[in-house]
Design a protein around this motif. Structure first.
Motif, PDB file in Angstrom:
ATOM      1  N   VAL A 191      46.024  39.852  82.417  1.00  0.00           N
ATOM      2  CA  VAL A 191      46.684  39.124  81.337  1.00  0.00           C
ATOM      3  C   VAL A 191      48.192  39.249  81.551  1.00  0.00           C
ATOM      4  O   VAL A 191      48.756  40.339  81.419  1.00  0.00           O
ATOM      5  CB  VAL A 191      46.285  39.670  79.960  1.00  0.00           C
ATOM      6  N   VAL A 192      48.825  38.144  81.920  1.00  0.00           N
ATOM      7  CA  VAL A 192      50.259  38.134  82.205  1.00  0.00           C
ATOM      8  C   VAL A 192      51.000  37.618  80.978  1.00  0.00           C
ATOM      9  O   VAL A 192      50.895  36.441  80.624  1.00  0.00           O
ATOM     10  CB  VAL A 192      50.589  37.255  83.431  1.00  0.00           C
ATOM     11  N   ILE A 193      51.734  38.517  80.315  1.00  0.00           N
ATOM     12  CA  ILE A 193      52.559  38.131  79.171  1.00  0.00           C
ATOM     13  C   ILE A 193      53.867  37.587  79.735  1.00  0.00           C
ATOM     14  O   ILE A 193      54.725  38.343  80.202  1.00  0.00           O
ATOM     15  CB  ILE A 193      52.822  39.321  78.238  1.00  0.00           C
ATOM     16  N   ASN A 194      54.012  36.279  79.684  1.00  0.00           N
ATOM     17  CA  ASN A 194      55.096  35.604  80.408  1.00  0.00           C
ATOM     18  C   ASN A 194      56.167  35.086  79.446  1.00  0.00           C
ATOM     19  O   ASN A 194      55.954  34.091  78.745  1.00  0.00           O
ATOM     20  CB  ASN A 194      54.513  34.447  81.227  1.00  0.00           C
ATOM     21  N   ASN A 195      57.322  35.756  79.413  1.00  0.00           N
ATOM     22  CA  ASN A 195      58.460  35.261  78.622  1.00  0.00           C
ATOM     23  C   ASN A 195      59.580  34.718  79.514  1.00  0.00           C
ATOM     24  O   ASN A 195      60.703  34.519  79.052  1.00  0.00           O
ATOM     25  CB  ASN A 195      58.997  36.341  77.689  1.00  0.00           C
ATOM     26  N   HIS A 196      59.257  34.536  80.811  1.00  0.00           N
ATOM     27  CA  HIS A 196      60.192  33.925  81.756  1.00  0.00           C
ATOM     28  C   HIS A 196      61.540  34.673  81.790  1.00  0.00           C
ATOM     29  O   HIS A 196      62.598  34.068  81.934  1.00  0.00           O
ATOM     30  CB  HIS A 196      60.420  32.443  81.426  1.00  0.00           C
ATOM     31  N   SER A 197      61.458  35.984  81.663  1.00  0.00           N
ATOM     32  CA  SER A 197      62.669  36.808  81.723  1.00  0.00           C
ATOM     33  C   SER A 197      62.260  38.252  81.963  1.00  0.00           C
ATOM     34  O   SER A 197      61.072  38.597  81.878  1.00  0.00           O
ATOM     35  CB  SER A 197      63.467  36.711  80.417  1.00  0.00           C
ATOM     36  N   LEU A 198      63.242  39.087  82.261  1.00  0.00           N
ATOM     37  CA  LEU A 198      63.020  40.531  82.272  1.00  0.00           C
ATOM     38  C   LEU A 198      63.349  41.015  80.865  1.00  0.00           C
ATOM     39  O   LEU A 198      64.458  41.426  80.557  1.00  0.00           O
ATOM     40  CB  LEU A 198      63.893  41.194  83.337  1.00  0.00           C
ATOM     41  N   ALA A 239      39.792  37.479  86.995  1.00  0.00           N
ATOM     42  CA  ALA A 239      40.353  36.284  86.354  1.00  0.00           C
ATOM     43  C   ALA A 239      41.767  36.605  85.897  1.00  0.00           C
ATOM     44  O   ALA A 239      42.105  37.766  85.624  1.00  0.00           O
ATOM     45  CB  ALA A 239      39.496  35.841  85.175  1.00  0.00           C
ATOM     46  N   LEU A 240      42.589  35.560  85.810  1.00  0.00           N
ATOM     47  CA  LEU A 240      43.975  35.721  85.366  1.00  0.00           C
ATOM     48  C   LEU A 240      44.254  34.767  84.212  1.00  0.00           C
ATOM     49  O   LEU A 240      43.996  33.571  84.317  1.00  0.00           O
ATOM     50  CB  LEU A 240      44.954  35.466  86.512  1.00  0.00           C
ATOM     51  N   LEU A 241      44.792  35.325  83.129  1.00  0.00           N
ATOM     52  CA  LEU A 241      45.195  34.534  81.973  1.00  0.00           C
ATOM     53  C   LEU A 241      46.692  34.707  81.769  1.00  0.00           C
ATOM     54  O   LEU A 241      47.176  35.818  81.541  1.00  0.00           O
ATOM     55  CB  LEU A 241      44.453  34.991  80.720  1.00  0.00           C
ATOM     56  N   GLN A 242      47.431  33.596  81.881  1.00  0.00           N
ATOM     57  CA  GLN A 242      48.867  33.626  81.612  1.00  0.00           C
ATOM     58  C   GLN A 242      49.113  33.261  80.158  1.00  0.00           C
ATOM     59  O   GLN A 242      48.651  32.227  79.686  1.00  0.00           O
ATOM     60  CB  GLN A 242      49.602  32.643  82.529  1.00  0.00           C
ATOM     61  N   VAL A 243      49.862  34.129  79.460  1.00  0.00           N
ATOM     62  CA  VAL A 243      50.146  33.929  78.039  1.00  0.00           C
ATOM     63  C   VAL A 243      51.650  33.709  77.890  1.00  0.00           C
ATOM     64  O   VAL A 243      52.441  34.644  78.031  1.00  0.00           O
ATOM     65  CB  VAL A 243      49.692  35.149  77.211  1.00  0.00           C
TER      66      VAL A 243
END
Length: 223
Positions: A116-123, A185-189
């Protein structure tokens, strides 16, 4: 948690996915997992605040001394140590890129790792610190930083993947994530880039001076 609801840690969130609320839903949907491997960053704090563990599940993270990139290799070790049981990885977009090549290891050994990738497009953790001490200068965390399409990368390795951006998609995503429980499996959030970890110890302040300051009776007024 009844007195200080974790879902209200994002008071300015009007739309999009609340990471605290999402992680609670994820943990309730994952009773078959042997545990969680959690990386380093804002997602690590949100997971610590909101995850629910079933009996026998483990919460493995590197703590404050750890380096980004911990979770994916750790999940491989967990999968080999608990054969026949899936593992959930909670990781940020920055941390995931540190050891993204381990997708090949997961695929080759057919390990049941649910990423589960918590993606906020930043560090995000460093960006939040920049907001506090450097007049919101986001060099290296937003400016000069970008992320790839993790869904396409996972699929290139032969791993099922999808992305969600709205709360209405979470329930369906949980069913999708666990429909083949013994396959990776990969889930991008995708979440808002401006979301912060609250409460948080401020630089040069003691542990009892957290920000934002919680007013007396705060929890009781929101029950």
């Amino acid at each position: 948690m009844a007195m200080y609801p974790d879902a209200l840690e994002q008071p300015l969130l009007k739309t999009g996915i609340n990471p605290n609320a999402f992680i609670k839903i994820l943990s309730k949907a994952s009773p078959k997992a042997s545990g969680y491997a959690v990386d380093v960053g804002q997602h690590q704090m949100w997971a610590a605040q909101s995850i629910w563990l079933y009996k026998g599940q483990r919460f493995i993270t590197s703590g404050g001394m750890g380096a980004m990139g911990f979770a994916l290799p750790a999940s491989i070790g967990m999968a080999f140590a608990s054969p026949g049981h899936p593992v959930v990885v909670i990781v940020g977009d920055g941390a995931f890129q540190v050891n993204i090549q381990e997708l090949e290891t997961i695929k080759r050994h057919k390990l049941p790792v649910k990423m589960v990738v918590i993606n906020n497009h930043s560090l995000g953790m460093v960006r939040q610190f920049q907001d506090e001490v450097s007049r919101m200068s986001h060099q290296g965390t937003v400016i000069g930083y970008s992320v790839p399409d993790f869904v396409r990368i996972a699929k290139a390795y032969g791993i099922a993947a999808k992305a969600i951006t709205r709360c209405s998609q979470i329930s369906t995503a949980m069913k999708w994530l666990w429909q083949e429980e013994m396959l990776p499996a990969l889930l991008q959030v995708d979440i808002d880039i401006k979301l912060n970890v609250n409460p948080k110890i401020q630089f040069r302040r003691s542990i009892d001076q957290m920000e934002p300051k919680v007013p007396e009776g705060w929890g009781h007024r929101r029950q």
